[in-house]
Scaffold this motif. Sequence first.
Motif, PDB file in Angstrom:
ATOM      1  N   TRP A   1       8.256 -44.999  46.414  1.00 48.03           N
ATOM      2  CA  TRP A   1       7.656 -43.925  45.985  1.00 48.03           C
ATOM      3  C   TRP A   1       7.749 -43.626  44.378  1.00 48.03           C
ATOM      4  N   GLY A   2       9.095 -43.975  43.946  1.00 48.13           N
ATOM      5  CA  GLY A   2       9.082 -43.787  42.610  1.00 48.13           C
ATOM      6  C   GLY A   2       8.423 -44.745  41.792  1.00 48.13           C
ATOM      7  N   VAL A   3       8.165 -45.984  42.093  1.00 46.91           N
ATOM      8  CA  VAL A   3       7.256 -47.013  41.491  1.00 46.91           C
ATOM      9  C   VAL A   3       5.878 -46.604  41.359  1.00 46.91           C
ATOM     10  N   TRP A   4       5.378 -45.876  42.553  1.00 47.43           N
ATOM     11  CA  TRP A   4       3.946 -45.629  42.410  1.00 47.43           C
ATOM     12  C   TRP A   4       3.806 -44.271  41.606  1.00 47.43           C
ATOM     13  N   VAL A   5       4.584 -43.621  41.570  1.00 50.93           N
ATOM     14  CA  VAL A   5       4.658 -42.145  40.934  1.00 50.93           C
ATOM     15  C   VAL A   5       4.537 -42.603  39.420  1.00 50.93           C
ATOM     16  N   VAL A   6       5.186 -43.437  38.817  1.00 52.39           N
ATOM     17  CA  VAL A   6       5.566 -43.953  37.419  1.00 52.39           C
ATOM     18  C   VAL A   6       3.959 -44.905  37.194  1.00 52.39           C
ATOM     19  N   ALA A   7       3.649 -45.549  38.038  1.00 59.33           N
ATOM     20  CA  ALA A   7       2.422 -46.348  37.620  1.00 59.33           C
ATOM     21  C   ALA A   7       1.097 -45.285  37.644  1.00 59.33           C
ATOM     22  N   GLU A   8       1.116 -44.454  38.417  1.00 60.76           N
ATOM     23  CA  GLU A   8       0.018 -43.276  38.236  1.00 60.76           C
ATOM     24  C   GLU A   8       0.093 -42.481  37.090  1.00 60.76           C
ATOM     25  N   LEU A   9       1.433 -41.977  36.646  1.00 61.07           N
ATOM     26  CA  LEU A   9       1.452 -41.532  35.559  1.00 61.07           C
ATOM     27  C   LEU A   9       1.100 -42.222  34.219  1.00 61.07           C
ATOM     28  N   ARG A  10       1.490 -43.395  34.303  1.00 61.34           N
ATOM     29  CA  ARG A  10       1.142 -44.304  33.295  1.00 61.34           C
ATOM     30  C   ARG A  10      -0.399 -44.630  33.009  1.00 61.34           C
ATOM     31  N   ARG A  11      -1.129 -44.517  34.475  1.00 64.40           N
ATOM     32  CA  ARG A  11      -2.502 -45.009  34.510  1.00 64.40           C
ATOM     33  C   ARG A  11      -3.396 -43.724  34.003  1.00 64.40           C
TER      34      ARG A  11
ATOM     35  N   ALA B   1      15.369 -60.551  39.376  1.00 64.15           N
ATOM     36  CA  ALA B   1      14.567 -59.187  39.533  1.00 64.15           C
ATOM     37  C   ALA B   1      14.814 -58.546  40.854  1.00 64.15           C
ATOM     38  N   ALA B   2      14.466 -59.475  41.997  1.00 60.80           N
ATOM     39  CA  ALA B   2      14.422 -58.938  43.224  1.00 60.80           C
ATOM     40  C   ALA B   2      16.036 -58.628  43.498  1.00 60.80           C
ATOM     41  N   GLY B   3      16.992 -59.442  43.290  1.00 59.93           N
ATOM     42  CA  GLY B   3      18.223 -59.549  43.261  1.00 59.93           C
ATOM     43  C   GLY B   3      18.703 -58.167  42.709  1.00 59.93           C
ATOM     44  N   SER B   4      18.407 -57.703  41.570  1.00 56.72           N
ATOM     45  CA  SER B   4      19.046 -56.514  41.097  1.00 56.72           C
ATOM     46  C   SER B   4      18.419 -55.373  41.945  1.00 56.72           C
TER      47      SER B   4
ATOM     48  N   GLY C   1      -5.942 -53.273  43.485  1.00 55.45           N
ATOM     49  CA  GLY C   1      -5.811 -53.660  42.272  1.00 55.45           C
ATOM     50  C   GLY C   1      -5.022 -53.009  41.051  1.00 55.45           C
ATOM     51  N   ALA C   2      -4.000 -52.169  41.961  1.00 53.19           N
ATOM     52  CA  ALA C   2      -3.195 -51.625  40.779  1.00 53.19           C
ATOM     53  C   ALA C   2      -2.102 -52.380  40.129  1.00 53.19           C
ATOM     54  N   LEU C   3      -1.814 -52.375  38.985  1.00 56.58           N
ATOM     55  CA  LEU C   3      -0.922 -53.079  38.289  1.00 56.58           C
ATOM     56  C   LEU C   3       0.436 -52.382  37.787  1.00 56.58           C
ATOM     57  N   ALA C   4       1.260 -52.722  37.532  1.00 50.20           N
ATOM     58  CA  ALA C   4       2.419 -52.215  36.780  1.00 50.20           C
ATOM     59  C   ALA C   4       2.792 -52.737  35.560  1.00 50.20           C
ATOM     60  N   GLU C   5       2.489 -51.775  34.520  1.00 50.28           N
ATOM     61  CA  GLU C   5       2.505 -52.390  33.342  1.00 50.28           C
ATOM     62  C   GLU C   5       4.110 -52.650  32.834  1.00 50.28           C
ATOM     63  N   PRO C   6       4.118 -53.631  31.946  1.00 43.27           N
ATOM     64  CA  PRO C   6       5.568 -53.906  31.371  1.00 43.27           C
ATOM     65  C   PRO C   6       6.225 -52.795  30.683  1.00 43.27           C
ATOM     66  N   LEU C   7       7.519 -52.831  31.142  1.00 39.99           N
ATOM     67  CA  LEU C   7       8.338 -51.817  30.469  1.00 39.99           C
ATOM     68  C   LEU C   7       9.248 -52.424  29.425  1.00 39.99           C
ATOM     69  N   LEU C   8       9.914 -53.631  29.763  1.00 40.91           N
ATOM     70  CA  LEU C   8      10.973 -54.367  29.303  1.00 40.91           C
ATOM     71  C   LEU C   8      10.272 -55.379  28.281  1.00 40.91           C
TER      72      LEU C   8
ATOM     73  N   LEU D   1      11.858 -50.575  36.651  1.00 40.77           N
ATOM     74  CA  LEU D   1      11.948 -51.683  35.645  1.00 40.77           C
ATOM     75  C   LEU D   1      11.592 -52.902  36.326  1.00 40.77           C
ATOM     76  N   ALA D   2      11.807 -53.181  37.520  1.00 39.75           N
ATOM     77  CA  ALA D   2      11.458 -54.384  37.996  1.00 39.75           C
ATOM     78  C   ALA D   2      10.130 -54.506  38.656  1.00 39.75           C
ATOM     79  N   ALA D   3       9.391 -53.698  38.806  1.00 40.11           N
ATOM     80  CA  ALA D   3       7.707 -53.323  39.364  1.00 40.11           C
ATOM     81  C   ALA D   3       7.040 -54.316  38.539  1.00 40.11           C
ATOM     82  N   PRO D   4       7.121 -54.462  37.030  1.00 42.98           N
ATOM     83  CA  PRO D   4       6.236 -55.397  36.646  1.00 42.98           C
ATOM     84  C   PRO D   4       6.241 -56.991  36.894  1.00 42.98           C
ATOM     85  N   THR D   5       7.599 -57.333  37.169  1.00 43.89           N
ATOM     86  CA  THR D   5       7.956 -58.595  37.638  1.00 43.89           C
ATOM     87  C   THR D   5       7.453 -58.890  39.171  1.00 43.89           C
ATOM     88  N   LEU D   6       7.914 -57.839  40.096  1.00 43.99           N
ATOM     89  CA  LEU D   6       7.897 -58.037  41.442  1.00 43.99           C
ATOM     90  C   LEU D   6       6.427 -57.533  41.840  1.00 43.99           C
TER      91      LEU D   6
END
Length: 639
Positions: A45-55, A13-16, A132-139, A220-225
Motif C-alpha cells: 500500500w505504501g509503495v503505491w500511495v507514493v507512486a501515485e502522489l509522484r505521478r 534490495a529484496a533482502g533489505s 504500466g506504472a513505474l516507481a521513479e528513482p529516489l536514491l 526506497l526499494a521499489a525503483p529496483t524491485l
Amino acid sequence: MDQVLLFVTLGFAAGSVYAVIAASIVSLHAATGVLNFAQGSFALWGVWVVAELRRSGTLVLPAGSVSLGAAPMTAWAAVAIGVLCTAALALAAHWLVFRPLRSAPPLSQVVASVGLMLAIAALVPLRFPTGGALAEPLLTDRTLAVGGTFLNVSDLVLLGVAVTVAAALSAYFRFTRWGVATRASAEDERAARLTGLSPDRLAGVMWVITGAATSVVAVLAAPTLGLDPIGYMFYVLPGLAAALLARLTSVVTACAAGVAIGCLQSILLLLSTNDGWPAWAQAGFGEALPFVLVVVALVVLGRHIPARGALGTVRMPAVTLPRRPWTAAAGLVAAAAAAVAFTSGSWRFGVVTSVIMGLVALSLVVLTGYLGQISLASMAFAGTGGFVLSRATVAWGVPFPLSILLSAGVATLVGVAVGLPALRIRGAQLAVVTLAGAVALQQLVFANPALTPFEGNLIDGPTLFGWDLEVRRGTDLTTAAFSATVIVIVGLLVAVVARLLAGATGQSFLAIRSNERAAAGAGIDVARTKLAGFALSAFLAGVGGCLIGYSRSQLSVESFNVVVGLSVLCMAYVGGITRIGGAVIAGLIAPLGVLYTLLGTTFGLGRYYTLIAACALVVTAVLNPSGIAHLVRRRGATA
C-alpha cells in the motif's frame, strides 16, 4: 568471484525489504502475539500511495481520494505522506481487527491476518492505475568500483537503512520505558495490566512503528524491485522465514537472516543461468527457498520458539458432530441436482463449481475445523491432483475414474509430506509452513515453464463404460452428464467424511484439537492421527482439483494460485470451518461459484469479489468466529 559479489549486492534490495518485514514481525509478536501475514501488504500500500502522489499529486485512500495539487508531488514529500498513510493503516488494523482478537485462538488471528493481507492486495488494482506504472528513482544512481565489478550505491544504502531500522527497534525494546514495558507485557500480560500498563496502547505504538518502517524501506526499494499489484504481499514469506530463524526473539538476527535470504535468492538466480543447471530447475528455486528455511527453522527450533504470555483462556470455535450423514448427503445431492436441472450456461457452471469448491472447503473443515491444524495449502493439494490428472489422461492414458484415484493419491502423499512438520509445531507457525509450501509448489511446479506448457496442461474428457461424460457440448458450458458425475462423486465423499467425523475418527480429531497431551494420555496416537488428517484433507482437495481440471479441460497456474487458495480459506471460515454445512456455504460463495456468478452477471461486481471475500473474513473472525453455519443453527434452535 566478481560476478558472485555483484549478485550478492543485487540481493540487498529484496533482502533489505525482507529484513525490515522480519524485524517488524518479531516486534509485533513481542507486542501482540500475532504473526502478521499482512506486513507485506502494508508495504504494498505504501509503495503505491507514493507512486501515485509522484505521478499525479493525488492521495489515494482506501475509500476516496484527495488532490494535493495539480502537479506531481516532490519525491520526499510523497514519501513522507505515504509512510504516514501506511502507519495510519497499521494503527487502524490494530484497533479494528487485532485488538478485539487479543485473546482469541490462533486460528482467528491467522485468518484475520490473511483476510487483511488479501483485502489490501485487492484494493490496490481497484484504487490505483496499475497498468504500466513505474516507481521513479529516489536514491542515487552512482556505482562503486570494487575489484572487477561495479556495485550500485543505492543497494548499499538500502542495506544501511535496513540495519538502521533493526538497530532502532532493538534499542527501543532494550533502552526505552515503553519498549521494556512491551517486553514485560509479552512475558505476562495479566501482570502488566495489574501494574497499570496498557498492553493495547503499547501494541498500538508498535503497529505504527513497524508499519512506517516497512513502508520506508519498501518505497526506497521499489525503483529496483518494480511496481507489482500483489508482489509485495508475498514478501512476507521470506520475512516470516527470517523471523522464525531468529526464534521470534531477536530483531537483529531476523534482520541479518532477511538480508541473507535476499542474497541467497540472487545467487540461485545466478546459478540457474549456468549451462549445467537442469532446465526444470531454472524457475522457482528462489521462491522455494523460504519454504526450506521455514521448515528447517520450525522443525529444529519449533519447540524452542517462545509463546507469548496469554491474557486468558483460549477457546476454539464450537463443533457439532454430524448426525444422519447419509440423509444429509442425500438432501445435498437432491438440492444440487435440482439446481443443475433448472440452470444452464454460466449459472450451471457456477453451480457445478460451487459443488466442487464445497469439497475443497470440506478438506479445510476436516483439517482445520476438526483437527485444529491451520493449513493454507488446500489449493496446492488440489493443484497437485489436477496437474497429475493432466499427465494421467493425456500422457499415460489412465481411464476415468482410476485417473482421479491416482491423482488424488499423489495429492495425498504431498499432503502427508507437508503435514510432517505438524508433528512438532502447530498454530500460526504451521500456517506459515503450509503457506510457504503452497508458494514453493506453485513456483516450482505449476508455474514452471519446463513442466507447464504456455497453453496450459490439457486434460482428456472422462468416459465411463463407453458413455461420454464430456464437459462441454456446443454452446453448453457444462453438460448435465458431467454435472451429475460431479454431484455423485462429491455426494459420496461428503457422506463418507460425515460418517468418519461422527465416529471414533472425529472424536480423535477433536481430542487432539482440544489438548494433544490429554489425547495422548487417553491412548490416541497423536502423530498418526495428525498425518491421517492431512492425508484425508489432501485426498479430498486432490479430488476437487481433478474435478476442476475436468470442468475446464485444461489447467494453468492461475487455476490453483495461492490467492485462490487463501480465498477458499476465507470462504470456509466465513461459512463455518467447524461444520460440514459451513463447507456447503463456502462452496456457494467460493471463487467462480454461485455468488461470484451473481456478482459478475447480475450486478457487474465480479472484480470486487476478492475484496468482498477478504473483508467478510476479517469481520467474521472478529464478530462471529464460528461462521454463518453456526449462526444459522443457533438462531434456528432458539426460534
